[in-house]
Design a protein around this motif. Structure first.
Motif, PDB file in Angstrom:
ATOM      1  N   LEU A  60       0.794  -1.230   0.000  1.00 37.18           N
ATOM      2  CA  LEU A  60       0.000   0.000   0.000  1.00 37.18           C
ATOM      3  C   LEU A  60       0.830   1.285   0.000  1.00 37.18           C
ATOM      4  CD1 LEU A  60      -2.840   1.143  -0.024  1.00 37.18           C
ATOM      5  CD2 LEU A  60      -2.882   0.972   2.474  1.00 37.18           C
ATOM      6  N   PRO A  61       1.854   1.433   0.859  1.00 36.17           N
ATOM      7  CA  PRO A  61       2.604   2.711   0.881  1.00 36.17           C
ATOM      8  C   PRO A  61       3.177   3.141  -0.460  1.00 36.17           C
ATOM      9  CG  PRO A  61       3.124   1.423   2.823  1.00 36.17           C
ATOM     10  CD  PRO A  61       2.309   0.536   1.941  1.00 36.17           C
ATOM     11  N   PRO A  62       3.879   2.275  -1.210  1.00 36.74           N
ATOM     12  CA  PRO A  62       4.416   2.755  -2.493  1.00 36.74           C
ATOM     13  C   PRO A  62       3.336   3.081  -3.517  1.00 36.74           C
ATOM     14  CG  PRO A  62       4.800   0.390  -2.258  1.00 36.74           C
ATOM     15  CD  PRO A  62       4.327   0.895  -0.932  1.00 36.74           C
ATOM     16  N   LEU A  63       2.216   2.352  -3.504  1.00 34.82           N
ATOM     17  CA  LEU A  63       1.130   2.651  -4.442  1.00 34.82           C
ATOM     18  C   LEU A  63       0.527   4.024  -4.157  1.00 34.82           C
ATOM     19  CD1 LEU A  63      -0.713  -0.802  -4.608  1.00 34.82           C
ATOM     20  CD2 LEU A  63       0.687   0.246  -6.393  1.00 34.82           C
ATOM     21  N   VAL A  64       0.261   4.303  -2.884  1.00 36.05           N
ATOM     22  CA  VAL A  64      -0.299   5.594  -2.508  1.00 36.05           C
ATOM     23  C   VAL A  64       0.694   6.714  -2.798  1.00 36.05           C
ATOM     24  CG1 VAL A  64      -1.078   6.985  -0.543  1.00 36.05           C
ATOM     25  CG2 VAL A  64      -1.827   4.611  -0.758  1.00 36.05           C
ATOM     26  N   PHE A  65       1.951   6.490  -2.457  1.00 36.05           N
ATOM     27  CA  PHE A  65       2.979   7.522  -2.644  1.00 36.05           C
ATOM     28  C   PHE A  65       3.178   7.840  -4.123  1.00 36.05           C
ATOM     29  CE2 PHE A  65       7.338   8.949  -3.215  1.00 36.05           C
ATOM     30  CZ  PHE A  65       7.449   9.940  -2.243  1.00 36.05           C
ATOM     31  N   GLU A  66       3.226   6.818  -4.957  1.00 36.16           N
ATOM     32  CA  GLU A  66       3.458   7.028  -6.391  1.00 36.16           C
ATOM     33  C   GLU A  66       2.333   7.827  -7.018  1.00 36.16           C
ATOM     34  OE1 GLU A  66       3.474   6.500 -10.634  1.00 36.16           O
ATOM     35  OE2 GLU A  66       1.950   5.693  -9.274  1.00 36.16           O
ATOM     36  N   VAL A 239      -2.742   7.066  13.885  1.00 37.59           N
ATOM     37  CA  VAL A 239      -3.413   7.969  12.942  1.00 37.59           C
ATOM     38  C   VAL A 239      -3.322   7.363  11.545  1.00 37.59           C
ATOM     39  CG1 VAL A 239      -2.997   9.988  14.370  1.00 37.59           C
ATOM     40  CG2 VAL A 239      -1.300   9.345  12.654  1.00 37.59           C
ATOM     41  N   SER A 240      -3.859   8.075  10.561  1.00 36.61           N
ATOM     42  CA  SER A 240      -3.973   7.505   9.222  1.00 36.61           C
ATOM     43  C   SER A 240      -2.628   7.448   8.506  1.00 36.61           C
ATOM     44  CB  SER A 240      -4.963   8.330   8.392  1.00 36.61           C
ATOM     45  OG  SER A 240      -5.008   7.850   7.057  1.00 36.61           O
ATOM     46  N   GLY A 241      -2.143   6.237   8.255  1.00 30.89           N
ATOM     47  CA  GLY A 241      -0.920   6.068   7.487  1.00 30.89           C
ATOM     48  C   GLY A 241      -1.099   6.453   6.034  1.00 30.89           C
ATOM     49  N   VAL A 242      -2.303   6.224   5.496  1.00 28.66           N
ATOM     50  CA  VAL A 242      -2.581   6.587   4.108  1.00 28.66           C
ATOM     51  C   VAL A 242      -2.516   8.097   3.932  1.00 28.66           C
ATOM     52  CG1 VAL A 242      -4.329   6.582   2.298  1.00 28.66           C
ATOM     53  CG2 VAL A 242      -3.955   4.529   3.657  1.00 28.66           C
ATOM     54  N   MET A 243      -3.163   8.853   4.823  1.00 33.80           N
ATOM     55  CA  MET A 243      -3.138  10.308   4.735  1.00 33.80           C
ATOM     56  C   MET A 243      -1.726  10.844   4.922  1.00 33.80           C
ATOM     57  SD  MET A 243      -6.181  11.499   4.079  1.00 33.80           S
ATOM     58  CE  MET A 243      -6.282  10.126   2.932  1.00 33.80           C
ATOM     59  N   SER A 244      -0.961  10.210   5.787  1.00 31.09           N
ATOM     60  CA  SER A 244       0.424  10.627   6.004  1.00 31.09           C
ATOM     61  C   SER A 244       1.254  10.430   4.744  1.00 31.09           C
ATOM     62  CB  SER A 244       1.034   9.831   7.167  1.00 31.09           C
ATOM     63  OG  SER A 244       2.390  10.177   7.365  1.00 31.09           O
ATOM     64  N   THR A 245       1.094   9.290   4.095  1.00 30.24           N
ATOM     65  CA  THR A 245       1.833   9.028   2.863  1.00 30.24           C
ATOM     66  C   THR A 245       1.394   9.959   1.746  1.00 30.24           C
ATOM     67  OG1 THR A 245       1.961   6.702   3.532  1.00 30.24           O
ATOM     68  CG2 THR A 245       2.525   7.210   1.255  1.00 30.24           C
ATOM     69  N   VAL A 246       0.109  10.267   1.686  1.00 28.99           N
ATOM     70  CA  VAL A 246      -0.402  11.214   0.690  1.00 28.99           C
ATOM     71  C   VAL A 246       0.259  12.577   0.878  1.00 28.99           C
ATOM     72  CG1 VAL A 246      -2.424  12.534  -0.027  1.00 28.99           C
ATOM     73  CG2 VAL A 246      -2.600  10.072   0.291  1.00 28.99           C
ATOM     74  N   ALA A 247       0.318  13.065   2.114  1.00 22.62           N
ATOM     75  CA  ALA A 247       0.924  14.367   2.384  1.00 22.62           C
ATOM     76  C   ALA A 247       2.399  14.373   2.009  1.00 22.62           C
ATOM     77  CB  ALA A 247       0.761  14.720   3.866  1.00 22.62           C
ATOM     78  N   THR A 248       3.114  13.302   2.338  1.00 17.77           N
ATOM     79  CA  THR A 248       4.533  13.221   1.984  1.00 17.77           C
ATOM     80  C   THR A 248       4.717  13.245   0.476  1.00 17.77           C
ATOM     81  OG1 THR A 248       5.012  11.925   3.983  1.00 17.77           O
ATOM     82  CG2 THR A 248       6.625  11.825   2.207  1.00 17.77           C
ATOM     83  N   ILE A 251       3.967  16.788  -1.023  1.00 16.38           N
ATOM     84  CA  ILE A 251       5.017  17.778  -0.752  1.00 16.38           C
ATOM     85  C   ILE A 251       6.248  17.524  -1.614  1.00 16.38           C
ATOM     86  CG2 ILE A 251       6.672  18.534   1.004  1.00 16.38           C
ATOM     87  CD1 ILE A 251       4.435  18.248   3.043  1.00 16.38           C
ATOM     88  N   ILE A 252       6.664  16.261  -1.702  1.00 18.85           N
ATOM     89  CA  ILE A 252       7.831  15.949  -2.528  1.00 18.85           C
ATOM     90  C   ILE A 252       7.542  16.238  -3.994  1.00 18.85           C
ATOM     91  CG2 ILE A 252       9.302  14.050  -3.334  1.00 18.85           C
ATOM     92  CD1 ILE A 252       9.166  12.880  -0.564  1.00 18.85           C
ATOM     93  N   GLY A 253       6.330  15.935  -4.439  1.00 20.73           N
ATOM     94  CA  GLY A 253       5.960  16.239  -5.823  1.00 20.73           C
ATOM     95  C   GLY A 253       5.881  17.728  -6.073  1.00 20.73           C
ATOM     96  N   GLU A 254       5.386  18.490  -5.088  1.00 22.18           N
ATOM     97  CA  GLU A 254       5.261  19.934  -5.232  1.00 22.18           C
ATOM     98  C   GLU A 254       6.628  20.614  -5.317  1.00 22.18           C
ATOM     99  OE1 GLU A 254       2.666  23.027  -5.902  1.00 22.18           O
ATOM    100  OE2 GLU A 254       2.179  20.933  -5.509  1.00 22.18           O
TER     101      GLU A 254
END
Length: 265
Positions: A60-66, A239-248, A251-254
């Motif tokens: 899940l983490p790499p899919l959400v992050f990508e 707390v939400s790991g999905v929301m945390s990965t989304v925010a990371t 920010i890196i994409g921005e």
């Protein structure tokens, strides 16, 4: 046969499916599902069991992050109303419709244990937060408008917050510990909000370090660490790991690092 050998064989089969699907102009995801169902029906391979920990912590983490790293906050703000409608009312309606389907079915077929509305809503909340990996892949192949892909990907990344709240409320009702609506609102902001804060901190720190690096391999390694650490740290904090990965990822994409990490996207 060892699990390692089975996984290797599955990767080889997936590669051949990709080549054949491209030659016959068939969407890869559809071909992959068809071949997978065929192999499963024939019982030729016995792959390792997919546990919750394996899916939740590894895949899940790499899919959400990508997905998050290619989004832009400016696009999210521009279509915020549409995305919010899909994320909140859309997920709630999807949850209720799912419950409205499985509850009558369980009542009609006597061999199935009757499913109550609270259990039906619990199940609906668990499956309402869909992931459109196959759909987005097909969109990219067909060259669909970028805004449509943005809406689908954004809804997929942000719908977990709504489904979490509905799931918690249904579970608390079943357990007889349902609190007040104010408690539910506080839980929502705690789970989602603190997850976003954790991810933002990790994203800002990672982006700062990456901007001072000139080695692509180190940058990719640090990005992998950021994706997994943002998820795992938030999860450990409750707390939400999905929301945390989304925010990371956002920010890196921005910060313009997605072109370095995924130059051919």
């Amino acid at each position: 046969m060892s699990y390692e050998s089975i996984i290797l064989i599955l990767f080889v089969i997936a590669s051949f499916v990709s080549i054949i699907a491209k030659r016959i102009n068939l969407p890869y995801t559809i071909a992959l599902v068809a071949v997978g169902l065929t192999l499963g029906a024939m019982h030729l391979l016995h792959p390792p069991s997919l546990t919750q920990e394996l899916l939740y912590s590894i895949f899940l983490p790499p899919l959400v992050f990508e997905a998050a790293i290619h989004l832009r906050t400016s696009d999210l703000w521009r279509d915020g109303l549409v995305i919010s409608t899909l994320v909140i009312p859309g997920v709630v309606v999807s949850t209720l419709v799912t419950a409205a389907v499985i509850v009558p079915i369980s009542i009609h077929y006597t061999q199935i244990e009757v499913i109550t509305w609270s259990v039906g809503i619990l199940f609906g909340a668990a499956v309402a937060a869909t992931d459109p990996v196959a759909v987005v892949s097909l969109f990219n192949k067909l060259g669909t408008p970028r805004r449509l892909r943005l809406l689908i990907e954004s809804e997929s990344l942000l719908n977990d917050g709504t489904s979490i709240v509905v799931f918690i409320l249904a579970l608390q009702f079943i357990q007889g510990s349902l609190g007040s609506p104010q408690t539910a609102v506080i839980d929502f902001f705690r789970i989602v909000g603190l997850g976003l804060i954790v991810g933002s901190i990790i994203g800002l720190a990672s982006a700062f370090i990456m901007h001072h690096l000139d080695d692509a391999m180190i940058t990719i390694t640090l990005t992998t660490v950021a994706a997994y650490s943002s998820f795992l740290i938030a999860d450990k904090l409750g707390v939400s790991g999905v929301m945390s990965t989304v925010a990371t990822g956002l920010i890196i994409g921005e910060k313009g690092l997605s072109e370095v990490l995924f130059p051919i996207y």
